[in-house]
Enzyme design. Structure first.
Site, PDB file in Angstrom:
ATOM      1  N   ASP A   1       0.841  -1.191   0.000  1.00 37.95           N
ATOM      2  CA  ASP A   1       0.000   0.000   0.000  1.00 37.95           C
ATOM      3  C   ASP A   1       0.877   1.241   0.000  1.00 37.95           C
ATOM      4  OD1 ASP A   1      -2.259  -1.558   0.091  1.00 37.95           O
ATOM      5  OD2 ASP A   1      -2.602  -1.300   2.243  1.00 37.95           O
ATOM      6  N   ARG A   2       0.337   2.306  -0.517  1.00 35.93           N
ATOM      7  CA  ARG A   2       1.098   3.548  -0.630  1.00 35.93           C
ATOM      8  C   ARG A   2       1.659   4.013   0.722  1.00 35.93           C
ATOM      9  NH1 ARG A   2      -1.154   9.097  -3.528  1.00 35.93           N
ATOM     10  NH2 ARG A   2       0.775  10.294  -3.366  1.00 35.93           N
TER      11      ARG A   2
END
Length: 330
Positions: free
Chosen positions: A153-154
């Protein structure tokens, strides 16, 4: 006439009407997911459109419908419906992904392992113009192959694997799919995690929240075990340290579902500190003022078999300074 991916292509008139294309998978592309295969070779076609033509059945593999996660094999014939490919635009400073290197944990002729910082997407798309992989390719223009093996995930920091050979990519992705890797994260959750809660075996279901541009925001929820849309997800939890109001956990995932750790931990009443999707929003505001500016989730340890030597490799990425500072604060 079929076109072999990887062969030199004659320049065509960009204004010509799009036609059905037939692509033949070569050895270098064997083992790729269908969506990644198409995204790589349909440069200029929006990502959302590529997924749309796959879902609609307009893309065929050996004359049969196929899903986005279908693995293509050498010699497969891929039917691609008429799509208009945008003319490549000259890259300027605003449009180009800036060349960037990241802290290297391991690198050889087959594999690159980096310590991804939080706040950086692993690839472009969904409103993000570029990510880690695009920046690495710009920084290494002579590299023949640089492909993501998996995703983070970012807002998650930590170990990210990149393949430098097609054969390595397939070998490593097979290990991830067959659960032969060991992936352990460090997560700081709210509250006092129960010592007895060591295994979470709860199916997850992905859905879209309406609103905004495009198809909506992707979310995940725990569903009953008999839910036909549920995908089995298994998370192992070990208490690493207890802090006032928090518990630092070592979380090992046996399945790689979207947002698995975040949703599983939150489902037990102990969301990850700073998680803006599944967390405690009021607590997050207070934590932000106390110095926690992002979600406390870090890909700490990764174990896998090297794609060339087959030797077991263990990588460790220490907590980044911002997270270390938060746990050390009085």
């Amino acid at each position: 006439m079929n076109r072999i991916i990887g062969a030199n292509q004659a320049t065509s008139d960009a204004r010509a009407k799009p036609e059905v294309r037939w692509l033949t998978v070569d050895d270098e592309s064997a083992g790729q997911r269908l969506d990644n295969f198409l995204l790589r070779h349909l440069k200029g076609v929006p990502k959302t459109h590529v997924y749309r033509i796959i879902r609609s059945g307009e893309v065929r593999v050996n004359k049969a419908r196929a899903s986005a996660d279908t693995r293509v094999a050498t010699g497969d014939e891929i039917r691609v419906p008429p799509v208009r490919v945008a003319e490549p635009k000259p890259l300027d400073g605003a449009q180009a992904a800036p060349a960037r290197e990241f802290p290297v944990l391991l690198e050889d002729e087959a594999v690159l392992a980096i310590d991804k910082p939080a706040g950086v997407a692993v690839h472009g798309g969904s409103g993000v113009s570029f990510g880690v992989i695009e920046q690495l390719r710009r920084a290494r223009p002579l590299a023949r192959t640089l492909e993501l093996v998996h995703r983070l995930d970012r807002e998650t920091s930590g170990i990210l694997l990149v393949a430098k050979k097609r054969s390595a990519l397939k070998h490593l992705q097979d290990q991830f799919r067959d659960r032969e890797t060991g992936k352990t994260y460090l997560a700081l959750v709210l509250g006092d995690w129960p010592d007895k809660l060591k295994v979470i075996d709860a199916p997850l279901h992905k859905y879209l929240v309406p609103g905004g541009a495009g198809e909506g925001e992707r979310r995940v929820k725990v569903v009953p075990k008999d839910d036909p849309d549920g995908m089995r997800a298994i998370t192992l939890v070990k208490v690493r340290e207890r802090l006032p109001g928090f518990t630092l956990l070592e979380v090992t995932i046996k399945t790689g579902r979207t947002h698995q750790i975040r949703v599983h931990l939150a489902s037990q009443g102990h969301p990850i500190a700073g998680d803006e999707k599944y967390g405690d929003f009021e607590r997050n505001k207070a934590l932000h003022k106390q110095g926690l500016k992002r979600m406390f989730l870090h890909a700490w340890r990764l174990q896998f078999n090297h794609p060339v030597t087959n030797q077991r490799v263990e990588l460790l990425a220490p907590l980044p300074p911002d997270l270390q500072a938060f746990t050390a604060a009085p």
